[in-house]
Enzyme design. Structure first.
Site, PDB file in Angstrom:
ATOM      1  N   ASP A  26      -5.173  43.829  12.528  1.00 45.89           N
ATOM      2  CA  ASP A  26      -4.964  45.264  12.778  1.00 45.89           C
ATOM      3  C   ASP A  26      -3.477  45.546  12.939  1.00 45.89           C
ATOM      4  O   ASP A  26      -2.893  45.327  14.001  1.00 45.89           O
ATOM      5  CB  ASP A  26      -5.739  45.670  14.036  1.00 45.89           C
ATOM      6  CG  ASP A  26      -5.660  47.169  14.309  1.00 45.89           C
ATOM      7  OD1 ASP A  26      -4.933  47.879  13.595  1.00 45.89           O
ATOM      8  OD2 ASP A  26      -6.335  47.632  15.252  1.00 45.89           O
ATOM      9  N   GLU A  69      -9.493  48.449  19.554  1.00 47.54           N
ATOM     10  CA  GLU A  69      -9.486  48.910  18.167  1.00 47.54           C
ATOM     11  C   GLU A  69     -10.124  47.909  17.195  1.00 47.54           C
ATOM     12  O   GLU A  69     -10.941  48.309  16.338  1.00 47.54           O
ATOM     13  CB  GLU A  69      -8.058  49.259  17.759  1.00 47.54           C
ATOM     14  CG  GLU A  69      -7.559  50.521  18.467  1.00 47.54           C
ATOM     15  CD  GLU A  69      -6.054  50.655  18.476  1.00 47.54           C
ATOM     16  OE1 GLU A  69      -5.372  49.810  17.838  1.00 47.54           O
ATOM     17  OE2 GLU A  69      -5.543  51.594  19.117  1.00 47.54           O
ATOM     18  N   LYS A 122       2.683  56.030  22.422  1.00 46.35           N
ATOM     19  CA  LYS A 122       1.687  54.991  22.693  1.00 46.35           C
ATOM     20  C   LYS A 122       2.352  53.686  23.118  1.00 46.35           C
ATOM     21  O   LYS A 122       1.804  52.931  23.926  1.00 46.35           O
ATOM     22  CB  LYS A 122       0.817  54.775  21.458  1.00 46.35           C
ATOM     23  CG  LYS A 122      -0.347  53.814  21.656  1.00 46.35           C
ATOM     24  CD  LYS A 122      -1.246  53.826  20.443  1.00 46.35           C
ATOM     25  CE  LYS A 122      -2.380  52.836  20.556  1.00 46.35           C
ATOM     26  NZ  LYS A 122      -3.279  52.907  19.381  1.00 46.35           N
ATOM     27  N   ASP A 157      -9.584  57.716  17.734  1.00 45.02           N
ATOM     28  CA  ASP A 157      -8.598  56.670  17.534  1.00 45.02           C
ATOM     29  C   ASP A 157      -7.239  57.289  17.842  1.00 45.02           C
ATOM     30  O   ASP A 157      -6.674  58.015  17.023  1.00 45.02           O
ATOM     31  CB  ASP A 157      -8.653  56.161  16.086  1.00 45.02           C
ATOM     32  CG  ASP A 157      -7.549  55.155  15.782  1.00 45.02           C
ATOM     33  OD1 ASP A 157      -6.898  54.665  16.728  1.00 45.02           O
ATOM     34  OD2 ASP A 157      -7.322  54.866  14.587  1.00 45.02           O
TER      35      ASP A 157
END
Length: 500
Positions: free
Chosen positions: A168, A146, A67, A6
């Site tokens: 999420d 994810e 990211k 992850d």
């Protein structure tokens, strides 16, 4: 053995599945979670807690939140030798660190990985993630969204069938996914999100509150220098965590030799960040609408990502759904666990063994299409060919028509986005295709687009009148590194000393 990673905006985790089928988070020097930050100590990159501790000491050599910039041609760091680093390279440093920790833990040197990405990542960001792994010397066997990984870890691993909404909210990105989990596998129905919305933005609001309070006490601007800002951010992150358990806390900041104390209540924080929470609520409702469902169709809501620990998140979900969200999965680790379970399934497939995880059917997170000229207004608009939330892999086609008599060429521009408005979509490819002489007005031109399981886009343009192909394309990626740049980055990372 294939590992599950992850790769988070603020924290990352690595997991594997043992022979008995039990998944495990692999701990490193930073613990079960590794801060997704890099500090350049000369030519040596440091990762995790060691790097995070240097943020206030030397902020110029500290890199975070890469990211959010994956899939952009953005220089995120320039070292002391004036060498520029792109997001893929910083992510590669983090991935190498995670893989090295895993190797020390397992006593093996595994290079195959399944890496998770936000469901709302576009094509460029997904390609950048694969490139980062390649630079780190890893082989990506699969990218998985994810929320889908969370569905594997919760619904499949615990044998709980039903229709789930996965909320999420991580450190830097937000995703919502509606999926059905059954014995046959995971079927993703709809997804949406915002790649620039996460816990970092909640921290920013708390930082502004403390900044203004300190200035009101006669103190300095805490955002004036990188060192002061890094110290303030760390203090506010800790205060936010305390407010998950406490109704009030105090943020202590030191500047100019003086300690400033700012009392913060949970109500203060929730009031200041209400607009951010409302944005997530709007996206949730949009995704439900796109799925053709209402809350009565949802069996359970799963909270994923460390930022869902904020009590206001669970309260909002309960208000919307009428029931408490599931709380029996670790929101920080469930995504890495799901990636590891998928990795074990892929290993079993290759070995010809019994599949351990059901099949996963995912969807596109963005529409793909082309720019078309309106024959009446002569204005360009975006025509979506592959709709958002289409099952992957997929193939769609549409027919368009020439707009003038004896048209000599066709401007072919591939787009990514769901809006009809040109300014609201990304143009990924521009080409000029020659047409045969003498084509009458409104001659049909057929466009076929394919989206495969790895996210590769393929397009074919066909002249129906003359029964001939005009062009055959794999979507180019101008926002990604070229193969030569990736190769150079591989060499550069190999030359960097590794952490002890």
């Amino acid at each position: 053995m294939t590992m599950g990673i992850d790769l988070g905006t603020t924290y990352s985790a690595c997991a594997t599945v043992h022979e008995d089928g039990v998944p495990e988070i692999l701990e490193g020097e930073s613990g079960r979670l590794t801060p997704s930050v890099v500090f350049f100590d000369g030519s040596q990159p440091l990762v995790g807690v060691t790097a995070k501790n240097m943020a206030a000491v030397d902020p110029g050599n500290y890199v975070e939140l890469v990211k959010r910039r994956m899939g952009t041609r953005t220089v995120v760091h320039t070292d002391e030798d004036d060498k520029d680093y792109f997001p893929e390279e910083i992510s590669a440093v983090i991935l190498r660190h995670l893989a090295q920790n895993a190797s020390r833990h397992l006593g093996t040197e595994d290079k195959d990985v399944v890496v998770t990405v936000p469901a709302y990542f576009d094509d460029a960001a997904r390609t950048a993630t694969k490139d980062a792994a390649k630079i780190a010397g890893l082989n990506v066997k699969r990218l998985i969204n994810e929320p889908t990984a969370a569905g594997i870890a919760y619904g499949v691993a615990k044998n709980k069938e039903g229709t789930y909404l996965v909320y999420d909210l991580g450190g830097g990105t937000f995703d919502v996914t509606v999926m059905k989990v059954s014995e046959a596998g995971i079927d993703v129905i709809a997804t949406g999100g915002n790649r620039s919305l996460g816990g970092f933005d909640f921290d920013n609001l708390l930082m502004m509150r403390v900044k203004e309070d300190v200035e009101g006490q006669g103190g300095p601007d805490l955002l004036d220098t990188g060192a002061l800002e890094a110290t303030l951010r760390g203090s506010c992150e800790e205060a936010k965590r305390r407010l998950t358990q406490l109704s009030k806390t105090t943020v202590n900041t030191t500047a100019d030799g003086r300690v400033y104390r700012t009392p913060i209540t949970r109500d203060d924080f929730e009031s200041a960040s209400a607009s951010l929470l409302r944005r997530t609520e709007d996206i949730v409702e949009e995704v439900l609408d796109e799925a053709g469902m209402s809350w009565k169709d949802i069996d359970d809501t799963l909270l994923v990502g460390g930022s869902t620990r904020m009590p206001m998140v669970a309260a909002m979900v309960e208000r919307l759904s009428g029931s408490r969200p599931r709380a029996d999965a670790n929101p920080d680790e469930v995504v890495a666990i799901g990636a590891a379970l998928l990795a074990a399934s892929l290993d079993a497939d290759e070995a010809g063994a019994r599949r351990t995880t059901p099949l996963v059917s995912d969807v596109t997170s963005h529409g793909m299409g082309m720019l078309v000229q309106d024959p009446h207004t002569k204005q360009l608009y975006n025509s979506v060919i592959i709709p958002k939330n289409s099952k992957i892999p997929c193939e769609y086609r549409d027919t368009f028509f020439t707009v003038v008599d004896r048209q000599e060429k066709l401007d072919f521009e591939i787009t990514e986005g769901d809006s009809r408005e040109v300014e609201d979509v990304e143009v990924h490819h521009v080409d000029t295709l020659k047409l045969l002489p003498g084509l009458p007005e409104e001659s049909p031109i057929r466009v076929t687009m394919q989206y495969d399981v790895d996210g590769t886009i393929h397009a074919e343009v066909y002249d129906v009148t003359n029964d001939r192909p005009l062009g055959d394309f794999h979507l180019p990626r101008p926002n990604n590194m070229t193969s030569d740049q990736v190769a150079q980055a591989v060499d550069r990372l190999r030359s960097m000393p590794e952490e002890e």
